[in-house]
Motif scaffolding. Sequence first.
Motif, PDB file in Angstrom:
ATOM      1  N   ASP A   1       0.833  -1.200   0.000  1.00 50.84           N
ATOM      2  CA  ASP A   1       0.000   0.000   0.000  1.00 50.84           C
ATOM      3  C   ASP A   1       0.872   1.256   0.000  1.00 50.84           C
ATOM      4  OD1 ASP A   1       0.908   0.369   2.636  1.00 50.84           O
ATOM      5  OD2 ASP A   1      -0.936  -0.405   3.531  1.00 50.84           O
ATOM      6  N   ALA A   2       0.217   2.398  -0.093  1.00 47.95           N
ATOM      7  CA  ALA A   2       0.946   3.660  -0.210  1.00 47.95           C
ATOM      8  C   ALA A   2       1.800   3.945   1.015  1.00 47.95           C
ATOM      9  CB  ALA A   2      -0.038   4.805  -0.447  1.00 47.95           C
ATOM     10  N   ASP A   3       1.306   3.548   2.191  1.00 51.34           N
ATOM     11  CA  ASP A   3       2.089   3.790   3.413  1.00 51.34           C
ATOM     12  C   ASP A   3       3.413   3.048   3.370  1.00 51.34           C
ATOM     13  OD1 ASP A   3       0.192   5.480   4.512  1.00 51.34           O
ATOM     14  OD2 ASP A   3      -0.870   3.865   5.534  1.00 51.34           O
ATOM     15  N   GLU A   4       3.374   1.799   2.919  1.00 44.99           N
ATOM     16  CA  GLU A   4       4.622   1.036   2.855  1.00 44.99           C
ATOM     17  C   GLU A   4       5.553   1.599   1.793  1.00 44.99           C
ATOM     18  OE1 GLU A   4       6.354  -3.540   2.354  1.00 44.99           O
ATOM     19  OE2 GLU A   4       4.219  -3.228   2.797  1.00 44.99           O
ATOM     20  N   VAL A   5       5.001   2.077   0.692  1.00 40.01           N
ATOM     21  CA  VAL A   5       5.828   2.693  -0.336  1.00 40.01           C
ATOM     22  C   VAL A   5       6.625   3.847   0.255  1.00 40.01           C
ATOM     23  CG1 VAL A   5       5.776   4.106  -2.437  1.00 40.01           C
ATOM     24  CG2 VAL A   5       4.380   2.029  -2.306  1.00 40.01           C
ATOM     25  N   VAL A   6       5.936   4.741   0.955  1.00 41.97           N
ATOM     26  CA  VAL A   6       6.598   5.937   1.479  1.00 41.97           C
ATOM     27  C   VAL A   6       7.506   5.595   2.659  1.00 41.97           C
ATOM     28  CG1 VAL A   6       6.196   8.199   2.503  1.00 41.97           C
ATOM     29  CG2 VAL A   6       4.763   7.419   0.618  1.00 41.97           C
TER      30      VAL A   6
END
Length: 855
Positions: free
Chosen positions: A121-126
């Motif tokens: 998800d986006a949180d893990e990406v960032v």
Amino acid sequence: MATLPSQADAVIIGLGGIVGASVAHHLIEQGWTNLVGLEKSAIPSDIGSTAHASDFCFMTAHDRLACYTTTYSQRFYEALGHYHRVGGLEIARVGDEARLAELQRKVASGKAFGTKVRMVDADEVVERFPLLDRDLVLGGMWDPDAGLVIPRSQRVAGELIERAVASGHLRAFAETPALDIDVRDGRVCGVETAKGYVATPLVIVTSGIWGPIPAAMGGAALPLMPVEHPLMFFGPFDTFAGTGKEIGYPLLRDQGNSAYMRDTGDPTSTEGGQLEWGYYESREPRLVDPTAILERDQARLSPSMRDLEADQVAEAFERALELAPILGELGWDEKHSFNGLLSVTPDGGSLVGESPETRGLWFCEAVWVKDGPGMGKLLADWLTHGRPELDPCGIDIARFYPVQKTPHHVHGRCQEIARKIYDPPVHPREPFETGRDLRRGPFWPREKELGGYFMEAAGWERAHGYAANEARLERYAERVPERPVEWDARHFWRVANAEHLALSDDVGMINLSHFAIYDLRGRDAEALLEWLSVARVGGDTPVGKGVYTHFLDAFGGVHSDLTIVRLAADAWRVICGGDTGHRDLMWITRRAEEAGLTRWHLEDRSDGLATLGLWGPNARRTLQALVDDPEGLTDARFPFATAREIRVRGLPVWAFRISYVGEQGWELYVPFSYGLALWDLLFEAGVTPVGIETYANSRRLEKSLRLQNVDLLTDYNLVEAGLARPRVKAADFHGKAAYLEQRGRQRQPAYLCTLVMEDHHDAAGRPRYPVGQSPLLDPESGEVPVDDRGRRSYVTSIAYGPSLGCNIALAYLPVEVAEEGRPLLLEYFAEHYPMRVAAVGYRALYDPESVRPRG
């Protein structure tokens, strides 16, 4: 100065890059002891693509061979201590659901072909790459094995060459370009340089962006063009100061913007203290003729590093600043930013194998750093053992017909490929826009008038369906479903399924003029075709008899799938698929040469003999009304799998009673000059024009028919494919020893099975019609079945069969999984669909006893 030897077992032209070095290394590993390597620059090369490459490796592609070469290369670099496995992210931006779906498709390809990617998800990406604006990230894909070749692939190339030279098996010559390749009677004999002449039977071109130049010296056309690839550097970036790392964060690909980004680690490392941002121009990529590449003394940085113009990147860089604002905060190192040159080809694949034009001239070209060692191993296997571990059909230089290697065609296709290196996602059925209307059969004008929906294969325009038939959709509406998801419906025309049903209800005609047709005759023609074919085609095979057969490689792998018809006591007609025809031609001519068979002649009839398939329950009745001798078409007088000339209202037609669509009928072969007249006669008689979609996909799958280079591959055998003949002919043939061993096994490692999808609705309730190759999963473990040779199970072919009302697929399954009724799951865009094994080995689901074509 080292003295150039007078003789070598092989000469590598372009030794100094990662590809040339890898080829030398793997050849020596396999026992080669007398190699010469030539390099026009220093060693390792300071002017080629390797010298400026970004050196990162992502594992996953929608291609089995690419995943093989990349994962091999990653392990190779790591074993040398030259790989930093930092992982890699590919992201989709907010609002780009299509890119997110593409990442889901990549995860499925990773499962199919053996990589470890997963969605995040986006949180893990960032969290993993904190330089991004979280609000712009929709989601991503994580590749844990992605990483960087350290300190440079150029260093690795240098070390491999040093080891090879130290072994005594390679003599390397820097600043020694090849001036000419000596070719006599179609064979390589040696290489001329300023330091002297080296006699050799084998030249391997690994010259990268310069590849077409030495290829031309050897009398061959290499369909490759360099393209500019903007690279920009920003700094100082000191986040990893004091760490000693060559890279700190994971790699990042922002493919929706056709770009990537990575840091260069500690400021004291090789290229440290910066952020690198790279871009592939997706509108007007700038191709460069290999002959226009500057020499070293003319270039500001290097011949493969051209000056960057700001307008090349302006729009994409603005989007990059939105995602990673830090790029605007750091200073742009304009002096060291550049356009790197890399190679593109007309279909995006590498160019590997022996030149069709010149024996002994081999290529290993258009190879990325991430694939260099893997391609080096593949070529060494091919040269040493006669084939690589995986079928090289998608990279074999022989896949191109001569017309596909002409400059205009190559330029157009390379530009199109260059536009799609990163974006947009390429659909499995994606047609080319350039290089069209290259080869058109005589029926094309009528097909155009009928509103043909044309796609292209091997240069041939092929109508997949006809707008004129759309009135038939009303009759078959309940059996021809709509495809509500755009991806499933893209490059598919619903009318094709109505045509499919109309053919089975009455009679239809399909343009098959893309067939590659070779007539062989002469005193050695029988010996040659008997040597090549698994089935008996000579001996007491009567004139007019057609035989479905295969050519095998020495290991029993399936190289060719074709039909051979005896024309006379010393003459045969070989009928191949258009896509495979040129490779089949090369196989015939090369095996003949190796066997010392010279008293035969081949005439290529492909561009002069058109083919029209006439099939359906009323095919005989329709044709009888038009021929001079109607009784001559009865089953008794014209049996199945026989061929002879007939007259259709006076037109000379060679009729072959065979069927690839499971219905009664003939393939009608006619000189191009009579083609339109034949079409018009049949059309006026009420025959429905039917697009190639029915032949190539929907009815093929209903009949469980296998397609060469898709379902039939050299790394599977005929028994596994369900195509072993009841008996083995007495005569020897190429691959017979291996074939006998395979037949003698108590069981095979895997079997090609036919599967049906039991529920094709996604979580939103929409019916899905999968396209492309997708992984199969065990319902309990969620893992991909793997056979005892390490081959993974994935769908090789899939299509909706309107006669059966379901999606039908082919896939190789391990022996313990290959059982009728076995449930499996197919993963498609992150959702799972229940599949059931309907047949193990060859068994048609439509008319399983094949009564209809023989009636």
